[in-house]
Design a protein around this motif. Structure first.
Motif, PDB file in Angstrom:
ATOM      1  N   GLU A 218      34.338   0.917 -31.129  1.00 24.12           N
ATOM      2  CA  GLU A 218      33.884   1.494 -29.858  1.00 24.12           C
ATOM      3  C   GLU A 218      34.445   0.737 -28.661  1.00 24.12           C
ATOM      4  OE1 GLU A 218      29.716   2.038 -29.627  1.00 24.12           O
ATOM      5  OE2 GLU A 218      29.589   3.207 -31.458  1.00 24.12           O
ATOM      6  N   PHE A 219      34.655  -0.576 -28.829  1.00 29.24           N
ATOM      7  CA  PHE A 219      35.189  -1.363 -27.724  1.00 29.24           C
ATOM      8  C   PHE A 219      36.620  -0.953 -27.392  1.00 29.24           C
ATOM      9  CE2 PHE A 219      32.211  -4.620 -29.702  1.00 29.24           C
ATOM     10  CZ  PHE A 219      31.167  -4.271 -28.871  1.00 29.24           C
ATOM     11  N   VAL A 220      37.322  -0.445 -28.415  1.00 32.91           N
ATOM     12  CA  VAL A 220      38.694   0.009 -28.196  1.00 32.91           C
ATOM     13  C   VAL A 220      38.707   1.459 -27.722  1.00 32.91           C
ATOM     14  CG1 VAL A 220      40.919   0.459 -29.311  1.00 32.91           C
ATOM     15  CG2 VAL A 220      39.590  -1.563 -29.951  1.00 32.91           C
ATOM     16  N   ILE A 221      37.996   2.317 -28.459  1.00 26.63           N
ATOM     17  CA  ILE A 221      38.077   3.761 -28.211  1.00 26.63           C
ATOM     18  C   ILE A 221      37.508   4.142 -26.852  1.00 26.63           C
ATOM     19  CG2 ILE A 221      37.491   6.048 -29.106  1.00 26.63           C
ATOM     20  CD1 ILE A 221      39.338   4.283 -30.894  1.00 26.63           C
ATOM     21  N   TYR A 222      36.404   3.489 -26.456  1.00 26.64           N
ATOM     22  CA  TYR A 222      35.727   3.895 -25.224  1.00 26.64           C
ATOM     23  C   TYR A 222      35.951   2.912 -24.075  1.00 26.64           C
ATOM     24  CZ  TYR A 222      33.473   6.992 -28.545  1.00 26.64           C
ATOM     25  OH  TYR A 222      33.246   7.940 -29.517  1.00 26.64           O
ATOM     26  N   ASN A 223      36.970   2.061 -24.206  1.00 26.14           N
ATOM     27  CA  ASN A 223      37.324   1.125 -23.128  1.00 26.14           C
ATOM     28  C   ASN A 223      36.181   0.222 -22.714  1.00 26.14           C
ATOM     29  OD1 ASN A 223      39.987   2.054 -22.896  1.00 26.14           O
ATOM     30  ND2 ASN A 223      39.356   3.744 -21.557  1.00 26.14           N
ATOM     31  N   ASN A 224      35.286  -0.077 -23.651  1.00 24.86           N
ATOM     32  CA  ASN A 224      34.144  -0.936 -23.302  1.00 24.86           C
ATOM     33  C   ASN A 224      34.574  -2.364 -22.996  1.00 24.86           C
ATOM     34  OD1 ASN A 224      32.528   1.219 -23.683  1.00 24.86           O
ATOM     35  ND2 ASN A 224      31.581   0.537 -25.571  1.00 24.86           N
ATOM     36  N   ARG A 225      35.580  -2.847 -23.735  1.00 32.81           N
ATOM     37  CA  ARG A 225      36.068  -4.199 -23.495  1.00 32.81           C
ATOM     38  C   ARG A 225      37.579  -4.260 -23.371  1.00 32.81           C
ATOM     39  NH1 ARG A 225      32.695  -7.715 -28.025  1.00 32.81           N
ATOM     40  NH2 ARG A 225      30.606  -7.360 -27.213  1.00 32.81           N
ATOM     41  N   ILE A 226      38.252  -3.332 -24.077  1.00 34.20           N
ATOM     42  CA  ILE A 226      39.705  -3.391 -24.153  1.00 34.20           C
ATOM     43  C   ILE A 226      40.298  -2.145 -23.512  1.00 34.20           C
ATOM     44  CG2 ILE A 226      41.691  -3.557 -25.705  1.00 34.20           C
ATOM     45  CD1 ILE A 226      39.751  -4.800 -27.774  1.00 34.20           C
ATOM     46  N   SER A 229      46.191   2.229 -24.398  1.00 34.51           N
ATOM     47  CA  SER A 229      46.727   3.586 -24.268  1.00 34.51           C
ATOM     48  C   SER A 229      46.038   4.551 -25.223  1.00 34.51           C
ATOM     49  CB  SER A 229      48.229   3.585 -24.551  1.00 34.51           C
ATOM     50  OG  SER A 229      48.466   3.272 -25.916  1.00 34.51           O
ATOM     51  N   ASN A 230      46.149   5.846 -24.909  1.00 33.70           N
ATOM     52  CA  ASN A 230      45.593   6.878 -25.789  1.00 33.70           C
ATOM     53  C   ASN A 230      46.298   6.878 -27.144  1.00 33.70           C
ATOM     54  OD1 ASN A 230      43.604   7.902 -24.084  1.00 33.70           O
ATOM     55  ND2 ASN A 230      45.053   9.259 -23.046  1.00 33.70           N
ATOM     56  N   GLU A 231      47.596   6.569 -27.141  1.00 38.52           N
ATOM     57  CA  GLU A 231      48.354   6.519 -28.391  1.00 38.52           C
ATOM     58  C   GLU A 231      47.801   5.425 -29.314  1.00 38.52           C
ATOM     59  OE1 GLU A 231      50.680   8.732 -25.515  1.00 38.52           O
ATOM     60  OE2 GLU A 231      49.701   6.745 -25.413  1.00 38.52           O
ATOM     61  N   TYR A 232      47.503   4.268 -28.727  1.00 34.35           N
ATOM     62  CA  TYR A 232      46.954   3.156 -29.514  1.00 34.35           C
ATOM     63  C   TYR A 232      45.562   3.522 -30.047  1.00 34.35           C
ATOM     64  CZ  TYR A 232      45.373  -1.503 -30.838  1.00 34.35           C
ATOM     65  OH  TYR A 232      44.890  -2.566 -31.544  1.00 34.35           O
ATOM     66  N   LYS A 233      44.748   4.119 -29.176  1.00 33.29           N
ATOM     67  CA  LYS A 233      43.406   4.524 -29.600  1.00 33.29           C
ATOM     68  C   LYS A 233      43.488   5.528 -30.753  1.00 33.29           C
ATOM     69  CE  LYS A 233      41.406   4.100 -24.983  1.00 33.29           C
ATOM     70  NZ  LYS A 233      40.891   4.867 -23.829  1.00 33.29           N
ATOM     71  N   GLU A 267      36.181  12.465 -31.319  1.00 32.43           N
ATOM     72  CA  GLU A 267      36.975  11.637 -30.412  1.00 32.43           C
ATOM     73  C   GLU A 267      38.462  11.705 -30.775  1.00 32.43           C
ATOM     74  OE1 GLU A 267      37.443   9.642 -27.023  1.00 32.43           O
ATOM     75  OE2 GLU A 267      35.544  10.433 -27.800  1.00 32.43           O
ATOM     76  N   LEU A 268      38.769  11.769 -32.081  1.00 36.26           N
ATOM     77  CA  LEU A 268      40.169  11.881 -32.492  1.00 36.26           C
ATOM     78  C   LEU A 268      40.764  13.208 -32.027  1.00 36.26           C
ATOM     79  CD1 LEU A 268      42.601  10.730 -33.972  1.00 36.26           C
ATOM     80  CD2 LEU A 268      41.709  11.719 -36.101  1.00 36.26           C
ATOM     81  N   ALA A 269      39.978  14.285 -32.113  1.00 31.47           N
ATOM     82  CA  ALA A 269      40.447  15.586 -31.625  1.00 31.47           C
ATOM     83  C   ALA A 269      40.774  15.513 -30.136  1.00 31.47           C
ATOM     84  CB  ALA A 269      39.396  16.654 -31.891  1.00 31.47           C
ATOM     85  N   LYS A 270      39.935  14.836 -29.362  1.00 29.18           N
ATOM     86  CA  LYS A 270      40.201  14.678 -27.927  1.00 29.18           C
ATOM     87  C   LYS A 270      41.497  13.902 -27.700  1.00 29.18           C
ATOM     88  CE  LYS A 270      35.323  14.632 -26.480  1.00 29.18           C
ATOM     89  NZ  LYS A 270      34.253  13.817 -25.861  1.00 29.18           N
ATOM     90  N   LEU A 271      41.686  12.836 -28.481  1.00 30.05           N
ATOM     91  CA  LEU A 271      42.900  12.029 -28.332  1.00 30.05           C
ATOM     92  C   LEU A 271      44.141  12.818 -28.751  1.00 30.05           C
ATOM     93  CD1 LEU A 271      41.502   8.644 -29.666  1.00 30.05           C
ATOM     94  CD2 LEU A 271      42.279   9.105 -27.321  1.00 30.05           C
ATOM     95  N   GLU A 272      44.002  13.670 -29.792  1.00 30.66           N
ATOM     96  CA  GLU A 272      45.115  14.531 -30.194  1.00 30.66           C
ATOM     97  C   GLU A 272      45.515  15.463 -29.048  1.00 30.66           C
ATOM     98  OE1 GLU A 272      47.014  14.549 -32.695  1.00 30.66           O
ATOM     99  OE2 GLU A 272      45.980  13.644 -34.394  1.00 30.66           O
ATOM    100  N   ILE A 273      44.513  16.032 -28.377  1.00 32.34           N
ATOM    101  CA  ILE A 273      44.792  16.945 -27.267  1.00 32.34           C
ATOM    102  C   ILE A 273      45.455  16.199 -26.113  1.00 32.34           C
ATOM    103  CG2 ILE A 273      43.729  18.422 -25.512  1.00 32.34           C
ATOM    104  CD1 ILE A 273      41.573  19.089 -27.676  1.00 32.34           C
ATOM    105  N   ARG A 274      44.988  14.980 -25.845  1.00 32.58           N
ATOM    106  CA  ARG A 274      45.545  14.201 -24.729  1.00 32.58           C
ATOM    107  C   ARG A 274      46.967  13.696 -25.005  1.00 32.58           C
ATOM    108  NH1 ARG A 274      40.114  11.422 -24.738  1.00 32.58           N
ATOM    109  NH2 ARG A 274      38.876  12.495 -23.129  1.00 32.58           N
ATOM    110  N   THR A 275      47.316  13.557 -26.278  1.00 37.82           N
ATOM    111  CA  THR A 275      48.635  12.996 -26.613  1.00 37.82           C
ATOM    112  C   THR A 275      49.599  14.081 -27.083  1.00 37.82           C
ATOM    113  OG1 THR A 275      47.760  12.410 -28.808  1.00 37.82           O
ATOM    114  CG2 THR A 275      47.779  10.680 -27.118  1.00 37.82           C
TER     115      THR A 275
END
Length: 359
Positions: A218-226, A229-233, A267-275
């Motif tokens: 969650e810290f990576v996917i939702y930018n809570n700490r880190i 890029s969307n590609e990395y997520k 969340e992966l579906a959202k990232l697929e759409i964004r990338t």
């Protein structure tokens, strides 16, 4: 019958040797040894005398009382689960308070009581039950021989002292917890667990390890700490989903991870759409969401099917309590995100909404 084990446990608790017990009963230490190994049993006429030595009833000596208590506590847990599903914390608390009055020495009752007290403290952001939690938890740590219950009591104390900002005490009890990885290594190297218990212990540790990876994601996917890029997520989440599928999923059995499967795939579906916005990839996520939703709707307690988890019983769908409290609305909130507008007319998207509304 656990008579042999009970005699041994009661004797060692009294710090009594086999010879000393034999002298009191007018028998030999060899006979006591054979009783404790369940090779033979004491004559029925001796049972009242053995019970008297250990200051217990004959029923307690035979384990009959324990069986009755286990059945009673099992029924209480079913009722408590119903209260928990409805966020009815007060009635769950009353349930365990009444049980504690009846069975003040039952470790499972005690740990269930402090757990619900702890939950109420956290949910209400108070420390209303701090004194009770400390008193009962410390009695568990002092007297209980059940390591899992002692660990749960320790975790309750850590949560309590953390909530009280008493970092010194929280750290003290953290240090009392065993290292899961070290414990697993010790179990594997010594091989002292037999008959599937070794594998079950390892599987439980794997389950906890993967769950922690999921929480850290969650810290990576939702930018809570880190910030990344969307590609990395996307790559991070794809790998996490593959790990969970490999370990937990077989024949649409998602084990403990159906809820995380749904939210990870949304969340992966959202990232697929964004990338890449590849329709096949997005639809694959939708299929995973649909199957996991069906699993939740038709859930029944069972032994997990996948070979990596086949010693573990899945008794509930498991996830963060804050998510489960309103699971259907939490999922729908994610699905109606405007990012899915180009997919909203697809049959599979509508099927998902229908399934989720059945929850």
């Amino acid at each position: 019958m656990n008579l042999g084990n009970n005699i041994k446990s009661l004797r060692t608790a009294k710090k009594m040797t086999q010879e000393e017990l034999a002298d009191l009963l007018g028998t030999t230490s060899k006979s006591v040894s054979r009783w404790e190994q369940s090779l033979t049993y004491p004559d029925i006429s001796l049972l009242p005398f053995i019970a008297n030595v250990f200051e217990v009833t004959v029923d307690e000596l035979l384990g009959v009382e324990n069986i009755k208590q286990d059945e009673y506590v099992k029924e209480l847990k079913k009722q408590a689960d119903q209260y928990a599903m409805n966020n009815d914390y007060e009635n769950e608390l009353k349930l365990w308070q009444e049980a504690y009055k009846k069975l003040p020495n039952n470790d499972e009752v005690k740990v269930c009581l402090i757990s619900i007290m702890n939950t109420i403290n956290i949910v209400t952001n108070t420390i209303k039950y701090s004194n009770e939690i400390v008193k009962i938890a410390e009695s568990i740590l002092e007297k209980s021989t059940n390591n899992n219950i002692k660990i749960n009591a320790t975790q309750c104390l850590i949560d309590l002292y953390s909530q009280m900002d008493n970092i010194e005490m929280a750290e003290y009890y953290c240090k009392q917890l065993p290292s899961d990885l070290l414990s697993t290594r010790n179990v594997m190297e010594t091989r002292y667990l037999k008959d599937g218990k070794l594998l079950k212990s390892i599987q439980m540790n794997i389950c906890d390890f993967i769950s922690e990876i999921g929480r850290e994601s969650e810290f990576v996917i939702y930018n809570n700490r880190i910030q990344t890029s969307n590609e990395y997520k996307k790559e991070y989440l794809e790998r996490l989903i593959k790990i969970e599928e490999l370990v937990f999923v077989k024949d649409n059995d998602y084990g403990y991870h159906s809820v995380s499967t749904i939210f990870n795939n949304i969340e992966l579906a959202k990232l697929e759409i964004r990338t890449t916005n590849k329709e096949d990839a997005v639809i694959n996520c939708f299929n995973n969401i649909l199957r996991a939703s069906d699993y939740i709707i038709n859930f029944k307690p069972h032994i997990i099917k996948t070979p990596f988890m086949n010693q573990l019983e899945c008794t509930d769908i498991c996830s963060y309590s804050s998510v489960l409290r309103d699971l259907k609305n939490n999922i729908l909130k994610e699905l109606i995100d405007n990012i899915f507008k180009q997919y909203k007319n697809l049959e599979i998207y509508q099927d998902i909404l229908g399934k989720v509304n059945e929850m």
